[in-house]
Design an enzyme around this catalytic site. Structure first.
Site, PDB file in Angstrom:
ATOM      1  CG  ASP A   1      -1.830   1.225   1.257  1.00 16.99           C
ATOM      2  OD1 ASP A   1      -2.670   1.368   0.353  1.00 16.99           O
ATOM      3  OD2 ASP A   1      -1.674   2.051   2.175  1.00 16.99           O
TER       4      ASP A   1
ATOM      5  CE  LYS B   1      -1.681   5.134   1.119  1.00 16.46           C
ATOM      6  NZ  LYS B   1      -1.873   5.078   2.586  1.00 16.46           N
TER       7      LYS B   1
END
Length: 367
Positions: A221, A225
């Site tokens: 995750d 980003k």
């Protein structure tokens, strides 16, 4: 008026509906007329040529997507939206790869896209480039995705402003995961006594982690980003080539269930204790960070040490913190605050909808 159609009205989508309902009843609505005219979930959909009533939106599950709603069909949903009068923004509140692949189609129909879905901006760079091409014209369709990094924090808008004004991005470094922020803010501080497995168990019970905490601990995750930030900064980063440190013990990566993972995690408490003791002995703490360093080609996602007087070391709770080091800001420009949660993510989406309104002067457009 800006028509808004919500794809995936789950926790974030429902929070956005609540915020838009409150907005419709405020004095701000005259200047920023934003109204929900479409909703689709995995089973049902509804599109209206006029805004849904406030009372219906408050009970959208039964009054809008009830028995009278049509069967969900994303292609038909997009076509129906494109036929409406006035500007329309599709808000994708899912994390679906398949829906992200539809953005070019929606943009080609003249629809704006606003989303917290990271997939279109961190998957294959060809999709990212296609979206850039379709949104290049200042008068054409737009796409905004502030909430893909840091939820409602002004992370991408800050980076875009730095890039647009010609500043040189030296490095973007941050704690981008609320889960991993919480874990190491509690585990790796002087005087802390909780074992790593206990910190993970508390985080899971408190709802900070994914149902399977390995989905947080594997770093992917954060990697998405970092990839998004790198691409916005002008670097061709990819999750396939970005070095990512997976802190899930190797022996636990293939266990079949989250329960088995949690049951066996205490076996590795000594490993994490050793890492933490070594950091504390050097006057540092452990923090899980992502870094965009295109200048030195050193972008990465990893567990790193930071001295006790560093801003990352003093972070509390599950906050995110992002530091932009640039030619104009050699002492980093820092953005800090809540980087997760339905309300703040919906705020980030809402802020992007306002940008669409202001960019295209929606307040003066005819309904």
């Amino acid at each position: 008026m800006l028509n808004v159609a919500i794809v995936g009205p789950g926790l974030v989508g429902s929070a956005l509906i609540q915020q838009l309902v409150a907005h419709s009843q405020s004095s701000r609505f005259g200047r920023l007329p934003i109204a929900v005219i479409g909703i689709i979930n995995s089973k049902k959909m509804a599109v209206s040529s006029t805004p849904f009533a406030v009372g219906d939106l408050s009970e959208w599950k039964t009054k809008i997507l009830g028995d009278s709603a049509s069967a969900a069909d994303l292609m038909q949903f997009g076509s129906s939206l494109a036929a409406l009068k006035g500007p329309t923004a599709v808000v994708d509140c899912t994390s679906s790869d398949a829906i992200a692949e539809l953005y070019p189609l929606w943009l080609s129909k003249g629809l704006h896209v606003v989303t917290p879905n990271k997939k279109a901006f961190s998957n294959d760079i060809s999709l990212f480039r296609k979206i850039q091409e379709l949104t290049a014209s200042p008068t054409g369709p737009s796409i905004y995705h502030e909430a893909t990094v840091g939820a409602g924090l002004p992370v991408l808008s800050t980076l875009n402003d730095l890039v647009s004004t010609g500043d040189k991005i030296v490095k973007v470094e941050g704690i981008f995961s609320g889960t991993l922020s919480y874990l190491f803010n509690n585990f790796s501080i002087p005087g802390a006594t909780q074992k790593f497995s206990e910190c993970v168990a508390v985080a899971k019970a408190s709802g900070y982690t994914e149902p399977d905490p390995r989905d947080d601990l594997n770093g992917m995750d954060v990697a998405r980003k970092v990839t998004i930030l790198g691409r916005v900064a002008g670097y061709e980063l990819s999750t396939n080539t970005l070095p990512v440190e997976n802190i899930v013990p190797e022996e636990l990566r293939s266990v079949s269930t989250a329960d088995e993972f949690m049951a066996r995690l205490p076996e590795f408490d000594e490993h994490f204790k050793k890492l933490n003791d070594e950091a504390l002995a050097s006057g540092s703490v452990l923090r899980y960070v992502g870094m965009v360093d295109g200048v030195n080609n050193q972008s990465s996602v990893k567990l790193a040490r930071y001295p006790l007087d560093h801003p990352f070391a003093s972070l509390k709770g599950s906050d995110n913190i992002i530091a932009f080091t640039t030619e104009r800001f050699p002492n980093p420009l820092i953005v800090q605050g809540a980087g997760a949660g339905a309300a703040v993510t919906a705020f980030g989406i809402f802020s992007d909808l306002i940008k669409v309104c202001e960019r295209f002067d929606v307040s003066s457009a005819k309904i």
